[in-house]
Design a protein around this motif. Structure first.
Motif, PDB file in Angstrom:
ATOM      1  N   ARG A 143       1.195  -1.253   0.180  1.00 17.93           N
ATOM      2  CA  ARG A 143       0.206  -0.172   0.120  1.00 17.93           C
ATOM      3  C   ARG A 143       1.035   1.624  -0.059  1.00 17.93           C
ATOM      4  NH1 ARG A 143      -4.370  -1.726  -1.738  1.00 17.93           N
ATOM      5  NH2 ARG A 143      -5.669  -3.395  -0.641  1.00 17.93           N
ATOM      6  N   ARG A 157       1.145   3.500  -7.703  1.00 19.22           N
ATOM      7  CA  ARG A 157      -0.201   3.543  -7.007  1.00 19.22           C
ATOM      8  C   ARG A 157      -0.604   4.720  -5.549  1.00 19.22           C
ATOM      9  NH1 ARG A 157      -2.708  -1.510  -6.661  1.00 19.22           N
ATOM     10  NH2 ARG A 157      -3.903  -0.372  -4.938  1.00 19.22           N
ATOM     11  N   ASP A 205      -3.218   4.094  -2.518  1.00 20.94           N
ATOM     12  CA  ASP A 205      -3.886   3.885  -1.463  1.00 20.94           C
ATOM     13  C   ASP A 205      -5.284   4.659  -0.510  1.00 20.94           C
ATOM     14  OD1 ASP A 205      -4.404   1.140  -3.023  1.00 20.94           O
ATOM     15  OD2 ASP A 205      -1.512   1.098  -2.443  1.00 20.94           O
ATOM     16  N   MET A 235      -7.674   6.175  -7.053  1.00 15.62           N
ATOM     17  CA  MET A 235      -7.647   5.819  -5.961  1.00 15.62           C
ATOM     18  C   MET A 235      -9.521   5.089  -6.931  1.00 15.62           C
ATOM     19  SD  MET A 235      -8.191   6.907  -2.593  1.00 15.62           S
ATOM     20  CE  MET A 235      -6.580   7.497  -1.731  1.00 15.62           C
ATOM     21  N   TYR A 245      -9.840   1.598  -4.979  1.00 17.42           N
ATOM     22  CA  TYR A 245      -9.737   1.007  -3.911  1.00 17.42           C
ATOM     23  C   TYR A 245      -9.030   2.452  -2.950  1.00 17.42           C
ATOM     24  CZ  TYR A 245      -7.697  -1.153   1.137  1.00 17.42           C
ATOM     25  OH  TYR A 245      -7.399  -0.756   2.203  1.00 17.42           O
ATOM     26  N   GLY A 246      -9.900   2.422  -1.857  1.00 21.34           N
ATOM     27  CA  GLY A 246      -9.265   3.977  -1.033  1.00 21.34           C
ATOM     28  C   GLY A 246      -9.245   3.688  -0.174  1.00 21.34           C
ATOM     29  N   ILE A 276     -13.662   3.297  -2.164  1.00 26.55           N
ATOM     30  CA  ILE A 276     -13.547   4.130  -1.491  1.00 26.55           C
ATOM     31  C   ILE A 276     -14.021   4.231   0.129  1.00 26.55           C
ATOM     32  CG2 ILE A 276     -12.509   6.739  -1.410  1.00 26.55           C
ATOM     33  CD1 ILE A 276     -12.456   7.151  -4.613  1.00 26.55           C
TER      34      ILE A 276
END
Length: 291
Positions: free
Chosen positions: A7, A82, A84, A128, A133-134, A177
């Motif tokens: 992450r 990325r 996260d 995200m 995903y966030g 998210i």
């Protein structure tokens, strides 16, 4: 155990105090960290993380500068591919009673706390959404939730972050998210002189950070206001009472005051799922079929 390996996290205002404690804990759990701050503290925290075997980068600049924020996010994506986690922690104080407060100080506090968080959140939102995903944490305050003398600017900004969180949690849900608020009680530089030394000693920042770790984990809730301090954790809620319906407009104001205790009765109050729930309740009490 919460494992953040793989992450990538950005923590703003992380050169000291709460932000530093958050960054160190997330790094200990395996996250790659972008440590943001205005001064040399960011590099010092990065050095601590890297010396302990973690991975961290410094991003020196103001979250109130949208251009800087965008560059920080782009650099992070280029380096690690990325994002996260975003912990919106950066903030300042300009305390004075409202009568003595300059509007420039009011605007400045709003710009750093509220617009700074909006700038950072806006910059990470599409990455995200794209990855599905966030985890985003807004730092609110009991000053915003309940008020504090001499903190009209700070309270307005911090309650604004609650409203931002409420809406973004709804909008982000289908994209994975999760958005939450943290209301910390901690002995940071901003608190010096406000509380006695023995109380500040019990309010160490590292005792708040476990709440952040929970809120950025895969198992995190969404749309929560978590209060944390001195090793204790609570939830704050914005609730709606069932109130009363007054059909006669000519005397509604007088009857509202006369029956105030009924309006304020918190038995069976509830947390609305969205803002439209208020009008739905009111239309149902008026005798209409409403959602």
């Amino acid at each position: 155990m919460i494992d953040l390996k793989g992450r990538v996290a950005i923590v703003t205002g992380a050169g000291g105090g709460l932000g530093r404690a958050h960054a160190l804990l997330l790094a200990q759990r395996g996250a790659q960290l972008v440590v943001n701050d205005l001064g040399p503290g960011a590099a010092q925290v990065v050095a601590e993380i890297n010396a302990a075997g973690g991975q961290a980068r410094a991003a020196v600049g103001s979250v109130a500068d949208a251009g800087f924020v965008q560059r920080m996010v782009e650099d992070t994506l280029q380096a690690w591919g990325r994002i996260d986690i975003l912990v919106n922690n950066a903030g300042i104080l300009r305390d004075k009673s409202f009568a003595k407060m300059e509007l420039d100080d009011f605007r400045l506090v709003l710009e750093v706390h509220l617009m700074g968080a909006a700038n950072c959140t806006r910059a990470v939102w599409e990455p995200m959404r794209s990855q599905g995903y966030g985890r985003i944490v807004m730092t609110t305050s009991s000053s915003g939730l309940y008020g504090n003398f001499g903190q009209a600017n700070y309270a307005a900004a911090k309650m604004g972050l609650v409203g931002l969180m409420q809406t973004l949690a709804i909008e982000g849900e289908k994209y994975g998210i999760h958005v939450n608020c943290l209301a910390p009680s901690a002995s940071t530089q901003m608190m010096e002189g406000l509380l006695p030394a023995e109380q500040l000693d019990l309010l160490r920042p590292e005792l708040v950070s476990p709440a952040v770790l929970a809120l950025v984990s895969e198992q995190a809730p969404t749309r929560a206001i978590v209060c944390a301090g001195a090793g204790s954790f609570e939830l704050a809620h914005i609730t709606l009472t069932h109130g009363i319906h007054l059909a006669d407009r000519s005397t509604a104001a007088e009857n509202l005051l006369e029956r105030w205790s009924e309006v304020a009765d918190r038995r069976n109050d509830y947390v609305p799922a969205q803002g439209f729930d208020q009008s739905g309740l009111e239309l149902r009490k008026a005798g209409l079929d409403a959602p």
